[in-house]
Scaffold this active site. Structure first.
Site, PDB file in Angstrom:
ATOM      1  CD1 TRP A 192      -2.593   1.727   0.511  1.00 33.61           C
ATOM      2  CD2 TRP A 192      -1.900   1.944   2.629  1.00 33.61           C
ATOM      3  NE1 TRP A 192      -3.249   2.806   1.057  1.00 33.61           N
ATOM      4  CE2 TRP A 192      -2.841   2.963   2.351  1.00 33.61           C
ATOM      5  CE3 TRP A 192      -1.322   1.881   3.902  1.00 33.61           C
ATOM      6  CZ2 TRP A 192      -3.212   3.908   3.307  1.00 33.61           C
ATOM      7  CZ3 TRP A 192      -1.701   2.820   4.851  1.00 33.61           C
ATOM      8  CH2 TRP A 192      -2.634   3.819   4.543  1.00 33.61           C
ATOM      9  CG  ASP A 273      -2.053  -2.235   7.415  1.00 37.97           C
ATOM     10  OD1 ASP A 273      -3.180  -2.119   7.944  1.00 37.97           O
ATOM     11  OD2 ASP A 273      -1.665  -1.477   6.494  1.00 37.97           O
ATOM     12  CE  LYS A 309      -9.876   0.500   3.047  1.00 35.91           C
ATOM     13  NZ  LYS A 309      -9.466   1.101   1.822  1.00 35.91           N
TER      14      LYS A 309
END
Ligand code: KET
Length: 464
Positions: A192, A273, A309
């Site tokens: 990311w 993460d 999300k």
């Protein structure tokens, strides 16, 4: 006002004009960081009335003149460009944000119910403690490690509410910089995009381990293991808990075991993460398996969580940093220092999202409803993934194997399109995506799959 000052200070109108003309150049020099020498370098010293003009310049020139334009963000900048496009075929597959089949943003029903509860209760808006809402911190750790985890029972985890995943990662980075200076963070290649920014800004050194193999469009497991082995002992190894961003490729359970072996051998510290718990498989527990595997080995580890999300709380900025320590005593001290880092940065976190999560996860009925809604969201993404694959296979007569798309999981597909091909997707087809070839399937509908497949086939075969 500026021009008045200028003519007042200048001896003649022509002097004023020439000063204006050469002004930009002078400012460039002035702000370029050259060592300042009044006689030779001072760009305003070429006139007799030096004192007056330089004083005007100081008033007339922005102190920020030397600041250059920053490039747009590689992910959030895509949304800005999308908004500015007026073509009706346009498609935003840049940011990882869930849309309905009609391509509208989606607020989960459980979120609305939790918000109604909050209104009914007439909850106040007082400051939270620095570490966040206690009820949130409790449920978020339980959701991650499992409510019956010994880590929780033995109070070995320091959990602090953060400003979503990003803010939580940033807190952990600051903790590393302050208390383990020089320790390196290993990050996957690719990862990311914001990971590098976070560690750069926190002044934490990082390097990459191999992850993606373009030849197989799969995991370079050998390379990954070799690079983790070769890293200095005691490094942090940043791992995506599930649904690796941007590749959509996760290690298998057997591979996770081997990764844990190497990390343990080298006394590294796993740093997870977790931005997509529940979004990869549709199951919250299955998506936490990697973290729980490491936790079960009794390792110390870091886990950043995000509810952007899985609960669609993008703008509420709700997440947490969890630091699992070898004892409750250490965990208490780590937590106190995380609070100390947070206080001068943002004082304390926002309450709204924390209450939503606490209400949803803490209430058995809402919790079950959430799971059902998450399965629906994950299911819709799986459907468009399948349809995109079918459309590509039907339209591409070259015999290229597109089945890698079906093997990837989570919100994204890593198409393998180059930067030039991705540019063609945007410039010719109005399909907005990141330049590394990633598309967010969460922003795609069944109805748009054929159009997207046309765009991909054209870009792949006609742009080199
Ligand atoms: N980790 C990963 C792996 C991740 O993809 C994101 C967000 C985050 C953390 C942080 O999200 P937050 O909203 O701070 O909890 N990714 C999407 C959005 C973004 O880039 O900010 C994305 O990749 O599109």
């Amino acid at each position: 006002m500026a021009s008045t000052m200028l003519s007042l200070a200048s001896a003649t109108p022509s002097a004023s004009l020439s000063m204006q003309e050469s002004h930009k150049e002078k400012v460039k020099l002035w702000s370029s960081g050259l060592s300042f020498n009044k006689e030779k370098i001072n760009p305003f010293s070429n006139t007799k009335s030096f004192g007056r003009i330089s004083m005007v310049a100081a008033v007339n020139v922005s102190r920020f003149e030397g600041i250059t334009m920053a490039p747009p963000d590689p992910i959030l900048g895509v949304s800005e460009a999308f908004k500015a496009d007026n073509d009706e075929r346009k498609l935003n597959l840049g940011v990882g944000a869930y849309r309905t089949e009609e391509l509208h943003p989606y607020v989960l029903n459980v979120v609305k119910k939790a918000e109604n509860l909050m209104l009914e209760r007439g909850e106040n808006k007082e400051y939270l403690p620095i570490e966040g809402l206690a009820a949130f911190n409790k449920v978020t750790a339980e959701l991650l490690f499992g409510a019956d985890s010994p880590i929780i029972q033995q109070q070995r985890v320091a959990t602090v509410q953060g400003l979503s995943g990003t803010g939580s990662l940033r807190l952990a980075a600051a903790l590393i910089e302050r208390y383990l200076p020089g320790a390196k963070v290993l990050i996957s290649s690719p990862t990311w995009g914001n990971h590098k920014n976070i560690f750069n800004d926190a002044r934490v050194p990082w390097s990459e381990y191999r992850y993606y193999d373009p030849k197989t469009v799969g995991l370079d497991f050998e390379g990954m293991i070799a690079d983790i082995k070769a890293a200095p002992e005691g490094s942090f190894v940043l791992l995506h808990g599930c649904a690796h961003n941007p590749t959509g490729i996760d290690p298998t359970p057997e591979q996770w075991e081997k990764i844990a072996d190497v990390i343990q051998e080298k006394n590294h510290i796993p740093f997870f993460d977790v931005a997509y718990q529940g979004f990869a498989s549709g199951s919250l527990d299955a998506d936490a398996a990697s973290v729980r595997l490491f936790a079960a080995r009794g390792l110390e580890l870091l886990v950043a969580q995000s509810y952007s999300k899985n609960l669609g709380l993008y703008a509420e900025r709700i997440g947490a940093i969890n630091v699992v320590c070898s004892s409750s005593d250490t965990a208490a001290r780590v937590k106190s220092q995380l609070k100390r880092i947070a206080r001068p940065m943002y004082s304390n976190p926002p309450i709204h999202g924390a209450r939503i999560v606490a209400n949803v996860v803490g209430d058995p009925a809402l919790f079950n409803e959430w799971k059902a809604e998450m399965e629906l969201m994950a299911g819709r993404i799986k459907n468009v993934r399948q349809k995109l694959y079918d459309s590509l296979s039907a339209k591409d007569k070259s015999g290229k194997d597109w089945s890698f798309i079906l093997k990837q999981i989570g919100m994204f597909s890593f198409t393998g399109l180059s930067k030039a091909q991705s540019d063609n997707m945007t410039n010719k087809w109005h399909v907005y995506m990141t330049k590394d070839g990633r598309i967010s399937l969460a922003g795609l509908s069944l109805a748009k799959c054929e159009y997207l497949a046309d765009a991909i086939v054209d870009s792949f075969h006609n742009v080199s």
